[in-house]
Design a protein around this motif. Sequence first.
Motif, short mmCIF file in Angstrom:
data_model
loop_
_atom_site.label_atom_id
_atom_site.label_comp_id
_atom_site.label_asym_id
_atom_site.label_seq_id
_atom_site.Cartn_x
_atom_site.Cartn_y
_atom_site.Cartn_z
N CYS A 92 -6.24 0.70 5.29
CA CYS A 92 -6.59 2.12 5.23
C CYS A 92 -7.64 2.41 4.17
O CYS A 92 -8.13 3.52 4.07
CB CYS A 92 -5.34 2.97 4.99
N CYS A 141 0.84 -1.19 0.00
CA CYS A 141 0.00 0.00 0.00
C CYS A 141 0.88 1.24 0.00
O CYS A 141 1.79 1.38 0.83
CB CYS A 141 -0.91 -0.01 1.23
N CYS A 192 -6.60 -1.44 -0.14
CA CYS A 192 -5.91 -1.76 1.11
C CYS A 192 -6.95 -2.05 2.19
O CYS A 192 -7.85 -1.25 2.43
CB CYS A 192 -5.02 -0.59 1.51
N ASN A 219 -0.09 4.17 0.68
CA ASN A 219 -0.52 5.07 1.74
C ASN A 219 0.02 4.66 3.11
O ASN A 219 0.66 5.45 3.79
CB ASN A 219 -2.05 5.13 1.77
N CYS A 220 -0.18 3.40 3.50
CA CYS A 220 0.22 2.99 4.85
C CYS A 220 1.41 2.02 4.83
O CYS A 220 1.88 1.60 5.88
CB CYS A 220 -0.96 2.35 5.60
ZN ZN Z 1 -3.04 1.07 3.26
#
Ligand code: ZN
Length: 124
Positions: A33, A8, A30, A10-11
């Motif tokens: 998140c 991911c 994901c 983002n995270c």
């Molecule tokens: Zn994520």
Amino acid sequence: MPIYEFVCHNCHRTLSFLVRDTSAPFAPECSFCGKASLSRAMSGFAYHKSLRTVWEDSGEPTMRPGEDYYRDPRNIGRWVEKRFRDMRQEVPSQIQEQIQAAREGVLPEPLKDLESASPTTAFD
Ligand SMILES: [Zn+2]
């Protein structure tokens, strides 16, 4: 059904997805998140290493004297022995026996696998 690993953006977590239809476009989200910005993880790719590369990756400075060293069966297990010495430990008798057998030309099973898996091992 293959399992695809994604990271991911983002995270930064790694997720595994069981992909039922590999011909269809696959756009996972994901599960941590909820973002859909994932890319395939490359970490799962296996690549073959020669025994020489394994030695060199060990960073052991005394393991760089050249080709002959790797071809000499008497040197099999030297690094293992040194590692145990460095840790002030006895080499377990089972490992001692495997090293001794390897020096006499009998490779333990995992080394045989390695030998057949790579075209450029020290045993070719
Ligand atoms: Zn994520």
